[in-house]
Motif scaffolding. Structure first.
Motif, mmCIF file in Angstrom:
data_model
loop_
_atom_site.group_PDB
_atom_site.id
_atom_site.type_symbol
_atom_site.label_atom_id
_atom_site.label_comp_id
_atom_site.label_asym_id
_atom_site.label_seq_id
_atom_site.Cartn_x
_atom_site.Cartn_y
_atom_site.Cartn_z
ATOM 1 N N LEU A 87 0.817 -1.205 0.000
ATOM 2 C CA LEU A 87 0.000 0.000 0.000
ATOM 3 C C LEU A 87 0.856 1.263 0.000
ATOM 4 O O LEU A 87 0.501 2.260 -0.636
ATOM 5 C CB LEU A 87 -0.924 0.003 1.216
ATOM 6 C CG LEU A 87 -2.069 -1.023 1.176
ATOM 7 C CD1 LEU A 87 -2.827 -1.013 2.502
ATOM 8 C CD2 LEU A 87 -3.013 -0.736 0.012
ATOM 9 N N GLN A 88 1.985 1.219 0.710
ATOM 10 C CA GLN A 88 2.889 2.372 0.699
ATOM 11 C C GLN A 88 3.413 2.637 -0.705
ATOM 12 O O GLN A 88 3.454 3.777 -1.167
ATOM 13 C CB GLN A 88 4.055 2.121 1.665
ATOM 14 C CG GLN A 88 3.679 2.221 3.129
ATOM 15 C CD GLN A 88 4.801 1.762 4.047
ATOM 16 O OE1 GLN A 88 5.880 1.375 3.591
ATOM 17 N NE2 GLN A 88 4.556 1.791 5.334
ATOM 18 N N GLY A 89 3.825 1.570 -1.388
ATOM 19 C CA GLY A 89 4.313 1.733 -2.752
ATOM 20 C C GLY A 89 3.223 2.244 -3.675
ATOM 21 O O GLY A 89 3.468 3.113 -4.524
ATOM 22 N N ALA A 90 2.011 1.716 -3.514
ATOM 23 C CA ALA A 90 0.896 2.158 -4.342
ATOM 24 C C ALA A 90 0.557 3.616 -4.063
ATOM 25 O O ALA A 90 0.202 4.373 -4.982
ATOM 26 C CB ALA A 90 -0.326 1.283 -4.079
ATOM 27 N N LEU A 91 0.673 4.022 -2.810
ATOM 28 C CA LEU A 91 0.387 5.417 -2.461
ATOM 29 C C LEU A 91 1.381 6.353 -3.118
ATOM 30 O O LEU A 91 1.010 7.400 -3.665
ATOM 31 C CB LEU A 91 0.410 5.593 -0.944
ATOM 32 C CG LEU A 91 0.235 7.030 -0.447
ATOM 33 C CD1 LEU A 91 -1.113 7.597 -0.896
ATOM 34 C CD2 LEU A 91 0.353 7.089 1.066
ATOM 35 N N GLU A 92 2.667 6.008 -3.072
ATOM 36 C CA GLU A 92 3.671 6.853 -3.713
ATOM 37 C C GLU A 92 3.409 6.965 -5.209
ATOM 38 O O GLU A 92 3.533 8.038 -5.794
ATOM 39 C CB GLU A 92 5.072 6.296 -3.449
ATOM 40 C CG GLU A 92 5.482 6.325 -1.989
ATOM 41 C CD GLU A 92 5.289 7.687 -1.351
ATOM 42 O OE1 GLU A 92 5.856 8.684 -1.858
ATOM 43 O OE2 GLU A 92 4.562 7.767 -0.351
ATOM 44 N N LEU A 93 3.053 5.841 -5.830
ATOM 45 C CA LEU A 93 2.728 5.854 -7.253
ATOM 46 C C LEU A 93 1.523 6.745 -7.513
ATOM 47 O O LEU A 93 1.519 7.552 -8.455
ATOM 48 C CB LEU A 93 2.448 4.431 -7.731
ATOM 49 C CG LEU A 93 2.002 4.285 -9.193
ATOM 50 C CD1 LEU A 93 3.100 4.741 -10.143
ATOM 51 C CD2 LEU A 93 1.604 2.843 -9.487
ATOM 52 N N SER A 94 0.502 6.619 -6.683
ATOM 53 C CA SER A 94 -0.715 7.403 -6.860
ATOM 54 C C SER A 94 -0.449 8.894 -6.698
ATOM 55 O O SER A 94 -0.953 9.721 -7.471
ATOM 56 C CB SER A 94 -1.781 6.941 -5.853
ATOM 57 O OG SER A 94 -2.990 7.618 -6.075
ATOM 58 N N ILE A 95 0.345 9.255 -5.701
ATOM 59 C CA ILE A 95 0.684 10.663 -5.486
ATOM 60 C C ILE A 95 1.442 11.205 -6.691
ATOM 61 O O ILE A 95 1.126 12.283 -7.214
ATOM 62 C CB ILE A 95 1.513 10.832 -4.198
ATOM 63 C CG1 ILE A 95 0.650 10.548 -2.964
ATOM 64 C CG2 ILE A 95 2.092 12.251 -4.115
ATOM 65 C CD1 ILE A 95 1.430 10.519 -1.660
#
Length: 238
Positions: A87-95
């Protein structure tokens, strides 16, 4: 492009108010109907972050994380529960994607061609295993195809935006290729032929591209307004 079902443009003052409550009324199919008794303490959705005034919820992030995994061929992994690291990796990608696309929107730049978006959708459908598998995926996340198309379109545009800033700078000269070969002869026992030059060039370009992309994204994010809310989101910042 039609707005994804279940997503709204939320004013910043309302987003800030929502940060203090676990409930997100009206945005998920699991919300109780108006005439049903409310269950105290029931969490419908959680705010993960507010990016340039746009609210990103837990359900949106989880769906986007699984889309990214499937696009990378990890279809079975995408069907499993997501851990905080994912989820952390996905959040960085999303941001990163949202900030880049919002900036391009202000300049009316880097539109996505319908044929390119359709190609992404076709590839996603194929990776999942066909139309029926796609319908199950959408039903699982309680979104329609427009919501998926919006995610795919944003990803496509973000890639193009970043590539436009990095690709030319990432190129390497023949002298750099030869220098790398001479410095690492133990890794290349054969002759300095076309195959060796091509492999070295691809390796050097890939490494330089990654470094330049990280720098470009860091620069873009310097002035971006991002408020992280979920515990794992705050941890990702450190």
């Amino acid at each position: 492009m039609p707005a994804p079902r279940g997503r709204r443009t939320v004013p910043l003052w309302l987003a800030c108010w929502l940060l203090g409550t676990p409930l997100w009324p009206g945005t998920a199919a699991h919300a109780a109907p108006p005439d049903a008794p409310a269950r105290e303490g029931r969490v419908v959705d959680r705010v993960v972050a507010v990016i340039e005034g746009q609210v990103l919820t837990q359900s949106e992030l989880e769906m986007e994380a699984r889309v990214a995994l499937i696009q990378r061929g990890a279809v079975r992994v995408a069907a499993l529960p997501l851990d905080e690291q994912t989820l952390q990796g996905a959040l960085e990608l999303s941001i990163n994607q949202r900030i880049q696309v919002l900036g391009a929107d202000r300049l009316q730049a880097f539109p996505a061609e319908p044929s390119e978006v359709e190609g992404r959708l076709d590839a996603f459908r194929t990776r999942l295993g066909g139309e029926e598998a796609l319908r199950r995926f959408l039903a699982r996340h309680d979104v329609d195809q427009d919501a998926l198309v919006a995610v795919l379109t944003r990803g496509l545009r973000a890639e193009r935006i970043l590539d436009s800033r990095v690709r030319l700078k990432a190129q390497v000269s023949e002298a750099e290729v030869r220098h790398h070969y001479d410095e690492h002869r133990d890794l290349y026992p054969g002759e300095f032929d076309q195959a060796a030059r091509t492999a070295i060039r691809e390796q050097l370009v890939r490494a330089r591209y990654g470094e330049l992309a990280a720098q470009a994204l860091a620069e873009v994010r310097k002035s971006a307004q991002v408020r992280r809310v979920a515990p794992f989101a705050r941890e990702a910042r450190r």
